[in-house]
Design a protein around this motif. Structure first.
Motif: not given
Ligand code: ZN
Ligand code: BES
Ligand code: ZN
Length: 488
Positions: A341, A257, A262, A366, A280
């Motif tokens: 997300e 990710k 974020d 995360t 993130d």
């Molecule tokens: Zn996130």
């Protein structure tokens, strides 16, 4: 830091500081006892408990200027994990004192190769400070220039072990450096550029898919997240192909990710602590870091890393709660919360990995605050659709010294993700948040053996340790590299 292997006996090593591993239930042996006033034990000034240290100047009968006693707890419980910490403690104790040249004595013991690798990893990890953007560094211009390892016999397997420890430690620090970069300096495009540069340096294939390409492919869940930001999204693809044709058709995918910041989007996060959301993208950093090590350690299995990278912002084009997006896989998703997300960008990346021919998928993300509620900051959560694969990963994580714990994945949890208007909702309500997030991802792996690692609680260390600086940990670089290297 130059790392050197040698066989000079402890008493003969000319160095500013010689470190020795000490235990709480056994005093140093006769070869050192001559130089070491054992009163330090007798008077209770040093007990040998884990991460305790004592520095003795001018040890009698030794050429070293100082002797550093490093506590490692009970001898019977001494493992590579403790040795890794000792490496960090040694560097973090000696560096602030301005010592440039240090040595560590290693007696034979069991598993000398694994012990040396762990010690080297620990020393390199302990050397890292997240002070890149400070004009005055934490330790000024102090550096340990040379670290020597005194072993009973120099063997080729010890030489390999030293190299392996160095490669893994440096790659983990590389990941930590990326994670520590703030959102203004590390955007999806600049992370793409970093990955490209690393790939060129270490001989990996690299492709960075841009927004137009992802639109063409139909990455609807990913693009829904990135549309609120002025920063365009990218998907980084790094490829390692072994020189020898592999014996099996297995092909490992490492998916990370990469949310470079974020905010939560329209479902905006509270401002308190939001600055931490620069981390993130720790999953993306970990897979890029793992590839840096894979490129050098050359496992026999092909490995592809995929890092979907976006910034989650509440800009004027941002997606709204209630929006329905169509994934690359074809399923429609109702976005009930724009802060969930990570799963949206990973959905497209996982399907892409599966359709690119990867046979085994691992993602690191995360993903949920809930994982820290369940496990604190000590263990990463493990979620899988395949027991055998999960056991393989857990074995690798134990060997690598990164704590991970499995969670249930019963089909019933899928019901939490029901949407009235689309195939799936992107959140599953209040309970079991880490599991429902994993169940969401599972919908996009096309039936391939898959593991999801939720590292939201473990990728960042709020308080420094005697062996590690506060900030990014670089987890799970070691587990990923270990798994690739032991693949049969
Ligand atoms: Zn996130
Ligand atoms: N990036 C966060 C998860 C996170 C939280 C990482 C704390 C590190 C520390 C993720 O995108 C997120 O916001 N998840 C939500 C999911 C929720 C809306 C279902 C969460 O955990 O609150
Ligand atoms: Zn979020």
């Amino acid at each position: 830091m130059e790392l050197i292997l040698g066989t000079t006996p402890a008493n003969e090593i000319e160095t500013e500081a010689l470190a020795i591993i000490c235990f709480s239930d056994e005093k140093p042996g006769p070869d050192l006892a001559g130089g070491l006033p054992l009163e330090i034990y007798d008077r209770g000034e040093f007990t040998g408990k884990a991460q305790e240290t004592a520095l003795v100047h001018r040890p009698f009968g030794m050429k070293a200027a100082r002797l550093l006693l490093v506590g490692c707890g009970e001898k019977a419980k001494f493992t590579t994990d403790e040795m890794r910490k000792a490496g960090g403690v040694i560097v973090r104790t000696l560096k602030p004192k301005g010592i440039k040249d240090a040595a560590v004595r290693l007696d034979g013991g069991t598993q000398p190769d694994l012990m040396l690798s762990a010690l080297v990893e620990g020393a390199i990890l302990g050397d890292y400070e997240p002070d890149r953007h400070k004009t005055e560094k934490k330790n000024g211009d102090k550096v340990i220039e040379k670290l020597r390892f005194s072993v009973p016999e120099e063997t080729s397997s010890l030489t390999d072990a030293l190299r392996r420890g160095r490669v893994v430690g440096e790659s983990q620090n590389y990941a930590r450096t990326l994670v520590n970069e703030p959102g203004n300096l590390l955007t999806p495009s600049s992370l793409g550029a970093q990955a490209r540069q690393m790939a060129a340096e270490f001989g990996l294939g690299c492709e960075v898919l841009d927004e137009a390409r992802m639109r063409q492919l139909g990455f609807g869940t990913l693009l829904g997240v990135s549309q609120g930001s002025a920063e365009p999204p990218v998907m980084i693809v790094l490829k390692y192909v072994p020189a020898e044709p592999p014996a099996s058709a297995d092909h490992l995918a490492l998916v990370g990710k990469g949310v470079t910041f974020d905010t939560g989007g329209i479902s905006i996060k509270p401002s308190d602590g939001m600055e931490k959301m620069k981390y993130d993208m720790a999953g993306a950093a970990a897979v890029i870091g793992a590839m840096r090590a894979v490129a050098q350690l050359k496992p026999s299995i092909p490995v592809t890393a995929l890092a979907p990278c976006v910034e989650n912002m509440p800009g004027h084009k941002a997606q709204r709660p209630g929006d329905i997006v169509t994934s690359y896989q074809g399923k429609t998703v109702e976005v009930l919360n724009t802060d969930a997300e990570g799963r949206l960008i990973l959905a497209d990346a996982l399907t892409y990995a599966a359709r690119q021919g990867c046979t085994h998928l691992i993602d690191a993300a995360t993903l949920t605050g809930a994982i820290a509620v369940a496990l604190g900051h000590l263990y990463a959560g493990v979620f899988s659709n395949n027991e055998l694969f999960r056991e393989k990963l857990l074995a690798a994580s134990r060997a690598a010294g990164e704590r991970m714990w499995p969670f249930p994945m019963d089909e019933d949890y899928k019901e939490y993700l029901k949407s009235a208007f689309a195939d799936l909702a992107n959140i599953g309500g209040r309970w079991g948040g880490s599991i429902t997030a994993a169940k969401f991802l599972e919908e996009f792996v096309e039936g391939k053996p898959w593991i999801h690692l939720d590292i939201a609680g473990t990728a960042w260390l709020d308080d420094g340790k005697p062996f590690l600086a506060k900030g990014p940990t670089g987890l799970p670089v070691r587990t990923m590299v270990e798994l690739a290297c032991r693949w049969q």
